[in-house]
Write a protein that holds these residues in place. Sequence first.
Motif, PDB file in Angstrom:
ATOM      1  N   SER A 171      63.767  59.930 -61.897  1.00  0.00           N
ATOM      2  CA  SER A 171      65.069  60.870 -61.898  1.00  0.00           C
ATOM      3  C   SER A 171      64.934  62.220 -61.222  1.00  0.00           C
ATOM      4  O   SER A 171      65.838  63.020 -61.118  1.00  0.00           O
ATOM      5  N   HIS A 172      63.540  62.712 -61.659  1.00  0.00           N
ATOM      6  CA  HIS A 172      63.277  63.969 -61.297  1.00  0.00           C
ATOM      7  C   HIS A 172      63.012  64.272 -59.771  1.00  0.00           C
ATOM      8  O   HIS A 172      62.529  65.322 -59.386  1.00  0.00           O
ATOM      9  N   ILE A 173      63.129  63.314 -58.992  1.00  0.00           N
ATOM     10  CA  ILE A 173      63.028  63.406 -57.493  1.00  0.00           C
ATOM     11  C   ILE A 173      64.148  63.299 -56.852  1.00  0.00           C
ATOM     12  O   ILE A 173      65.130  63.035 -57.166  1.00  0.00           O
ATOM     13  N   CYS A 174      64.036  63.809 -55.471  1.00  0.00           N
ATOM     14  CA  CYS A 174      65.262  64.055 -54.662  1.00  0.00           C
ATOM     15  C   CYS A 174      66.054  62.599 -54.573  1.00  0.00           C
ATOM     16  O   CYS A 174      65.300  61.626 -54.609  1.00  0.00           O
ATOM     17  N   PRO A 175      67.418  62.622 -54.791  1.00  0.00           N
ATOM     18  CA  PRO A 175      68.087  61.241 -54.585  1.00  0.00           C
ATOM     19  C   PRO A 175      67.892  60.520 -53.404  1.00  0.00           C
ATOM     20  O   PRO A 175      67.758  59.289 -53.409  1.00  0.00           O
ATOM     21  N   VAL A 177      64.916  60.525 -51.768  1.00  0.00           N
ATOM     22  CA  VAL A 177      63.632  59.725 -51.881  1.00  0.00           C
ATOM     23  C   VAL A 177      63.858  58.596 -52.908  1.00  0.00           C
ATOM     24  O   VAL A 177      63.303  57.453 -52.621  1.00  0.00           O
ATOM     25  N   GLN A 178      64.751  58.766 -53.960  1.00  0.00           N
ATOM     26  CA  GLN A 178      65.040  57.613 -54.772  1.00  0.00           C
ATOM     27  C   GLN A 178      65.547  56.469 -54.188  1.00  0.00           C
ATOM     28  O   GLN A 178      65.146  55.210 -54.472  1.00  0.00           O
ATOM     29  N   HIS A 179      66.682  56.626 -53.128  1.00  0.00           N
ATOM     30  CA  HIS A 179      66.916  55.642 -52.674  1.00  0.00           C
ATOM     31  C   HIS A 179      66.092  54.900 -51.729  1.00  0.00           C
ATOM     32  O   HIS A 179      65.964  53.632 -51.686  1.00  0.00           O
ATOM     33  N   LEU A 180      65.152  55.547 -50.988  1.00  0.00           N
ATOM     34  CA  LEU A 180      64.027  54.682 -50.355  1.00  0.00           C
ATOM     35  C   LEU A 180      63.032  54.126 -51.276  1.00  0.00           C
ATOM     36  O   LEU A 180      62.719  52.860 -50.986  1.00  0.00           O
ATOM     37  N   LEU A 181      62.718  54.785 -52.441  1.00  0.00           N
ATOM     38  CA  LEU A 181      62.020  53.840 -53.308  1.00  0.00           C
ATOM     39  C   LEU A 181      62.546  52.729 -53.788  1.00  0.00           C
ATOM     40  O   LEU A 181      61.787  52.096 -54.429  1.00  0.00           O
ATOM     41  N   ALA A 182      63.691  52.632 -53.802  1.00  0.00           N
ATOM     42  CA  ALA A 182      64.611  51.448 -54.589  1.00  0.00           C
ATOM     43  C   ALA A 182      64.374  50.289 -53.631  1.00  0.00           C
ATOM     44  O   ALA A 182      64.285  49.078 -54.063  1.00  0.00           O
ATOM     45  N   THR A 183      63.926  50.683 -52.336  1.00  0.00           N
ATOM     46  CA  THR A 183      63.609  49.157 -51.374  1.00  0.00           C
ATOM     47  C   THR A 183      62.230  49.257 -51.095  1.00  0.00           C
ATOM     48  O   THR A 183      61.826  48.082 -50.836  1.00  0.00           O
ATOM     49  N   ASP A 184      61.418  50.690 -51.128  1.00  0.00           N
ATOM     50  CA  ASP A 184      60.253  50.482 -50.601  1.00  0.00           C
ATOM     51  C   ASP A 184      59.161  50.980 -51.855  1.00  0.00           C
ATOM     52  O   ASP A 184      59.304  52.207 -51.945  1.00  0.00           O
ATOM     53  N   TYR A 185      58.624  50.196 -52.617  1.00  0.00           N
ATOM     54  CA  TYR A 185      58.010  50.790 -53.689  1.00  0.00           C
ATOM     55  C   TYR A 185      57.052  52.051 -53.280  1.00  0.00           C
ATOM     56  O   TYR A 185      56.778  52.786 -54.285  1.00  0.00           O
ATOM     57  N   LYS A 186      56.496  51.653 -52.377  1.00  0.00           N
ATOM     58  CA  LYS A 186      55.508  52.927 -51.983  1.00  0.00           C
ATOM     59  C   LYS A 186      55.697  53.407 -50.663  1.00  0.00           C
ATOM     60  O   LYS A 186      55.820  52.735 -49.628  1.00  0.00           O
ATOM     61  N   LEU A 195      60.608  67.355 -46.223  1.00  0.00           N
ATOM     62  CA  LEU A 195      61.589  68.494 -45.927  1.00  0.00           C
ATOM     63  C   LEU A 195      62.837  67.818 -45.597  1.00  0.00           C
ATOM     64  O   LEU A 195      63.865  68.308 -46.139  1.00  0.00           O
ATOM     65  N   ALA A 196      62.728  67.027 -44.599  1.00  0.00           N
ATOM     66  CA  ALA A 196      64.031  66.485 -43.943  1.00  0.00           C
ATOM     67  C   ALA A 196      64.950  65.704 -45.054  1.00  0.00           C
ATOM     68  O   ALA A 196      66.051  65.811 -44.977  1.00  0.00           O
ATOM     69  N   LEU A 197      64.144  65.147 -45.909  1.00  0.00           N
ATOM     70  CA  LEU A 197      64.775  64.272 -46.841  1.00  0.00           C
ATOM     71  C   LEU A 197      65.321  65.311 -48.015  1.00  0.00           C
ATOM     72  O   LEU A 197      66.521  64.956 -48.524  1.00  0.00           O
ATOM     73  N   HIS A 198      64.641  66.102 -48.452  1.00  0.00           N
ATOM     74  CA  HIS A 198      65.245  67.235 -49.250  1.00  0.00           C
ATOM     75  C   HIS A 198      66.433  67.927 -49.004  1.00  0.00           C
ATOM     76  O   HIS A 198      67.334  68.435 -49.594  1.00  0.00           O
ATOM     77  N   LEU A 199      66.549  67.864 -47.351  1.00  0.00           N
ATOM     78  CA  LEU A 199      67.792  68.782 -46.914  1.00  0.00           C
ATOM     79  C   LEU A 199      69.019  67.739 -47.055  1.00  0.00           C
ATOM     80  O   LEU A 199      70.068  67.998 -46.883  1.00  0.00           O
ATOM     81  N   VAL A 200      68.851  66.547 -47.054  1.00  0.00           N
ATOM     82  CA  VAL A 200      69.994  65.574 -46.800  1.00  0.00           C
ATOM     83  C   VAL A 200      71.233  65.844 -47.932  1.00  0.00           C
ATOM     84  O   VAL A 200      72.229  66.030 -47.549  1.00  0.00           O
ATOM     85  N   PRO A 201      70.728  65.936 -49.054  1.00  0.00           N
ATOM     86  CA  PRO A 201      71.778  66.371 -50.333  1.00  0.00           C
ATOM     87  C   PRO A 201      72.415  67.810 -50.128  1.00  0.00           C
ATOM     88  O   PRO A 201      73.552  67.775 -50.655  1.00  0.00           O
ATOM     89  N   LEU A 202      71.980  68.686 -49.329  1.00  0.00           N
ATOM     90  CA  LEU A 202      72.577  69.839 -49.125  1.00  0.00           C
ATOM     91  C   LEU A 202      73.431  69.762 -47.600  1.00  0.00           C
ATOM     92  O   LEU A 202      74.069  70.846 -47.405  1.00  0.00           O
ATOM     93  N   ALA A 203      73.141  69.043 -47.072  1.00  0.00           N
ATOM     94  CA  ALA A 203      74.291  68.791 -45.853  1.00  0.00           C
ATOM     95  C   ALA A 203      75.058  67.655 -45.965  1.00  0.00           C
ATOM     96  O   ALA A 203      75.478  67.158 -46.848  1.00  0.00           O
ATOM     97  N   GLN A 204      76.037  67.560 -44.698  1.00  0.00           N
ATOM     98  CA  GLN A 204      77.227  66.772 -44.631  1.00  0.00           C
ATOM     99  C   GLN A 204      77.065  66.273 -43.411  1.00  0.00           C
ATOM    100  O   GLN A 204      76.360  66.555 -42.638  1.00  0.00           O
ATOM    101  N   ARG A 205      77.885  65.004 -43.197  1.00  0.00           N
ATOM    102  CA  ARG A 205      77.838  64.538 -41.824  1.00  0.00           C
ATOM    103  C   ARG A 205      78.240  65.590 -40.997  1.00  0.00           C
ATOM    104  O   ARG A 205      79.045  66.279 -40.994  1.00  0.00           O
TER     105      ARG A 205
END
Length: 263
Positions: A171-175, A177-186, A195-205
């Motif tokens: 819960s303490h990491i970027c959503p 990255v959470q989504h990626l870890l839900a399918t790829d354990y490591k 950086l690019a993944l951290h920018l995703v929730p700040l952006a829109q389509r």
Amino acid sequence: MAHLRDRSHRKVTGAPDYDTPEFWDARFAQGQDVGEWLNPGQVLIDEVLSNLENRSRTSSGGQRKPHVLHLGPGVSQLGSKLREACLDRGWRANGIVNVDFSSEAIRIGQTFENLRPPTEAMNWHRADLLAWNDVANLLPYAPFDVILDKSTSDAIATSTDQSMEATDDISHICPTVQHLLATDYKINLSPVELLALHLVPLAQRGTAWIVLSYSTFRFDNLPYLAKYWTLHSRTPLKAPTGPVSSSTYTPDIFHWVYILIRK
């Protein structure tokens, strides 16, 4: 919890610590001229304004209010030039958010903003862009129309890779990255990819991430980045040159303007 594992690439011995706030705090405090490295960045302002012409939003006061995230402004004049260009178009400038991990850069920048009226004052926030707890503080300003990046990705690229594993609490990491870890354990993430993944929730389509870089391959071979960002264009820009002897042959050096679009 998802946690940091061993880091797969190491910093080059003796290389400047571009990825540490202490390096930049010291330089800014000493008044060293590091504000316009690579070049003054007018090409970025032109690209940002071109993009904003079609996507600026209207504030409650009726004026158009672009939402721009400026990564790693340091003490450059790039943000101020963008502000003036927005004001020249009759837009509000208080949708521009400058984020840097140097406390000294934030102090200097905020000092100038305090002299501005509210509709013209840019926002300044200290954040480590590789730390989600810091980046999450920018969510109240999101989504951004454009993300402006003059070589900040280059500085971040000098940091080390991060390998992350998922356990019970992520819960303490970027959503993203959470989504990626839900399918790829490591997963193993380069600094620019994180950086690019951290920018995703700040952006829109359709959000444009506009970057000036010295690297010809800054965003190549980053599969997790490619899940969320499309590399729209990569344009060469002849780099500024210093004084040289007329009898000396010097090959052309190019920087690169990247435009990535949020999927």
